[in-house]
Design a protein around this motif. Structure first.
Motif, PDB file in Angstrom:
ATOM      1  N   TYR A 114       0.842  -1.200   0.000  1.00 55.10           N
ATOM      2  CA  TYR A 114       0.000   0.000   0.000  1.00 55.10           C
ATOM      3  C   TYR A 114       0.872   1.242   0.000  1.00 55.10           C
ATOM      4  O   TYR A 114       0.609   2.207  -0.736  1.00 55.10           O
ATOM      5  CB  TYR A 114      -0.917   0.006   1.224  1.00 55.10           C
ATOM      6  N   LYS A 121      -4.667   3.210  -5.661  1.00 57.03           N
ATOM      7  CA  LYS A 121      -5.854   3.965  -5.238  1.00 57.03           C
ATOM      8  C   LYS A 121      -6.439   4.711  -6.438  1.00 57.03           C
ATOM      9  O   LYS A 121      -5.736   5.015  -7.389  1.00 57.03           O
ATOM     10  CB  LYS A 121      -5.473   4.973  -4.148  1.00 57.03           C
ATOM     11  N   VAL A 147     -11.415  -4.793   3.356  1.00 59.66           N
ATOM     12  CA  VAL A 147     -11.490  -3.859   2.240  1.00 59.66           C
ATOM     13  C   VAL A 147     -11.728  -4.664   0.964  1.00 59.66           C
ATOM     14  O   VAL A 147     -11.596  -5.883   0.951  1.00 59.66           O
ATOM     15  CB  VAL A 147     -10.220  -2.990   2.139  1.00 59.66           C
ATOM     16  N   PHE A 149     -10.836  -5.257  -2.912  1.00 58.74           N
ATOM     17  CA  PHE A 149      -9.834  -5.081  -3.963  1.00 58.74           C
ATOM     18  C   PHE A 149     -10.288  -5.752  -5.255  1.00 58.74           C
ATOM     19  O   PHE A 149     -11.107  -6.678  -5.250  1.00 58.74           O
ATOM     20  CB  PHE A 149      -8.498  -5.717  -3.565  1.00 58.74           C
ATOM     21  N   ILE A 208      -7.710  -0.904  -5.258  1.00 58.39           N
ATOM     22  CA  ILE A 208      -8.774  -0.690  -4.277  1.00 58.39           C
ATOM     23  C   ILE A 208     -10.052  -0.359  -5.039  1.00 58.39           C
ATOM     24  O   ILE A 208     -10.101   0.618  -5.791  1.00 58.39           O
ATOM     25  CB  ILE A 208      -8.438   0.456  -3.312  1.00 58.39           C
ATOM     26  N   HIS A 212     -11.327   2.884   0.626  1.00 57.96           N
ATOM     27  CA  HIS A 212     -10.064   3.635   0.625  1.00 57.96           C
ATOM     28  C   HIS A 212      -9.655   4.069   2.029  1.00 57.96           C
ATOM     29  O   HIS A 212      -8.470   4.022   2.378  1.00 57.96           O
ATOM     30  CB  HIS A 212     -10.176   4.860  -0.289  1.00 57.96           C
ATOM     31  N   SER A 215      -8.500   1.012   3.994  1.00 56.30           N
ATOM     32  CA  SER A 215      -7.178   0.581   3.513  1.00 56.30           C
ATOM     33  C   SER A 215      -6.083   1.476   4.083  1.00 56.30           C
ATOM     34  O   SER A 215      -5.055   0.990   4.586  1.00 56.30           O
ATOM     35  CB  SER A 215      -7.128   0.625   1.977  1.00 56.30           C
ATOM     36  N   ALA A 243      -8.175  -8.153   3.106  1.00 53.69           N
ATOM     37  CA  ALA A 243      -8.802  -7.679   1.872  1.00 53.69           C
ATOM     38  C   ALA A 243      -9.529  -8.837   1.199  1.00 53.69           C
ATOM     39  O   ALA A 243      -9.068  -9.982   1.248  1.00 53.69           O
ATOM     40  CB  ALA A 243      -7.754  -7.102   0.918  1.00 53.69           C
ATOM     41  N   CYS A 245     -10.394  -9.939  -2.468  1.00 54.81           N
ATOM     42  CA  CYS A 245      -9.904  -9.597  -3.808  1.00 54.81           C
ATOM     43  C   CYS A 245     -10.735 -10.314  -4.860  1.00 54.81           C
ATOM     44  O   CYS A 245     -10.807 -11.555  -4.869  1.00 54.81           O
ATOM     45  CB  CYS A 245      -8.439 -10.010  -3.950  1.00 54.81           C
TER      46      CYS A 245
END
Length: 416
Positions: A114, A121, A147, A149, A208, A212, A215, A243, A245
């Motif tokens: 990150y 982002k 989060v 992804f 992402i 946001h 994260s 995350a 994904c």
């Protein structure tokens, strides 16, 4: 290249998952969370919206509220409402909306990825919102909510996912309210776990999609912990955050629309005449709502009529990843030039409506007199989002709306 790892997920027993699971903290307010958690002591809202355990009106940013989150998190574990897996796993989380299913891999994403831009982002974050989530992560010492992804479509990962999803799931339920399906499997074969890690290691970037602020908060807390640990090695659990994904090709971005309180001193007829400078304007009548049919086509609802607005070619540049976006075109040539709305983040004359609410919501808010006009946009594509992230650009505010939202409480990642 992207670094991920499996982790020992903290999860509800199968018989309790529907009691524990909740909507994400940021899609509802305190009053709504209080109503949804009523009569359910196990609801995750007591951890992600702990102000509901205080009198109505209590500031959600009060230090006592954050402390309550940590106390409730520990209590859920003590009571067996959340139980940690004994081994590290990856997990599959599938969501079904309107007959379409998308399959996500739940992983530990790497904090340095990150910080160095491997995790890309497409939105700006606000420091106050980051700090709120950072406090929550710090006090709980966990990523309570995942989060969201996206990753480039990958046949090898699709094959692994297909093998597991052909088996009986650990969780499988329909969420109340929205009626979306949520299904969950555990990947427990070491060969499959290693293969997933290796496939992600070939990917130049992760993106992402939604989350946001979560994260940023998770990564910044991980970096804090690394700095505070004199024995830091780099493989500690705090170097990773949770995350889900999804393959980019499976994701759906829906429209994110605008409603405006006044016409900046113009009559509807004057507004329509002014729009002709940059748009072809076509009256679609009063009956059925008009939905934009393609990029650069907009729907306007004003004075009881729906209109099609098609942007003239000179309003955008196909080689400019930001300028070609419909949110940019509408902001520049309608909201700013004609209506005097220059800052979408702070101007009180404008509000935003997720497309999940439908065009009828736009009509209702104008017909009620609350708003003077509504503007519906064609949704951006995943390709546009990824192109913007790849070029280091940032999308304008309120550009993307992903559905369905991740259900919180199916799995949690502890930082130690």
């Amino acid at each position: 290249m992207a670094t991920i790892k499996p982790f020992k997920g903290l999860r509800p027993p199968q018989s309790l998952v529907e009691k524990v699971a909740s909507r994400p903290y940021d899609v509802l307010n305190s009053d709504e969370a209080r109503r949804e958690a009523e009569g359910n002591d196990m609801s995750l809202y007591h951890i992600i919206r702990p102000e509901i355990d205080f009198p109505v009106g209590t500031d959600e940013h009060d230090e006592r509220v954050y402390q309550k989150a940590a106390e409730n998190f520990q209590l859920w574990q003590d009571r067996g409402w959340l139980v940690q897996d004994e081994e590290e796993h990856y997990y599959i989380y599938a969501q079904t909306m309107n007959g379409k299913t998308q399959y996500g891999l739940v992983v530990g994403a790497y904090v340095p990825d990150y910080l160095n831009g491997v995790i890309k982002k497409h939105e700006l974050t606000r420091r106050d919102k980051e700090e709120d989530r950072m406090k929550h992560v710090r006090v709980c010492n966990a990523n309570i909510e995942p989060v969201f992804f996206a990753y480039p479509d990958n046949d090898a990962l699709n094959a692994i996912i297909a093998r597991y999803t052909a088996q009986q799931p650990v969780y499988d339920f329909i969420a109340p309210g929205d009626g979306f399906g949520h299904t969950f499997w555990v990947i427990d074969d070491k060969q499959d776990i290693d293969a997933i890690t290796q496939e992600f290691a070939k990917m130049p970037a992760l993106y992402i999609a939604d989350g946001h602020h979560r994260s940023a908060a998770a990564a910044l807390v991980g970096a804090e912990k690394a700095k505070q640990n004199p024995q830091h090695r780099g493989d500690e659990e705090y170097n990773y955050f949770m995350a889900v994904c999804f393959p980019a090709g499976q994701l759906t971005i829906i429209d994110y629309n605008r409603v405006v309180r006044d016409l900046n001193g113009m009559t509807p007829a004057q507004l329509l005449d002014a729009l002709k400078k940059h748009f072809d304007v076509e009256d679609k009548g009063t009956a059925e709502p008009y939905r934009p049919t393609c990029l650069h086509n907009f729907s306007l609802y004003v004075d009881g009529h729906w209109y099609s607005l098609t942007a003239h070619p000179d309003t955008y540049d196909d080689h400019d990843p930001i300028g070609v976006l419909d949110v940019t075109i509408s902001s520049r040539y309608i909201l700013d030039e004609l209506l005097g709305i220059k800052d979408l983040r702070s101007d009180k004359r404008i509000d935003f409506v997720g497309g999940i609410r439908g065009l009828g919501e736009l009509k209702q808010r104008v017909d009620s007199g609350e708003m003077a006009m509504a503007l519906a946009l064609h949704p951006v594509s995943m390709k546009q989002l990824m192109d913007i992230a790849d070029t280091g650009n940032i999308m304008p505010p309120k550009t993307t709306w992903f559905e369905p939202k991740l259900r919180s409480g199916l799995i949690i990642h502890k930082l130690d």
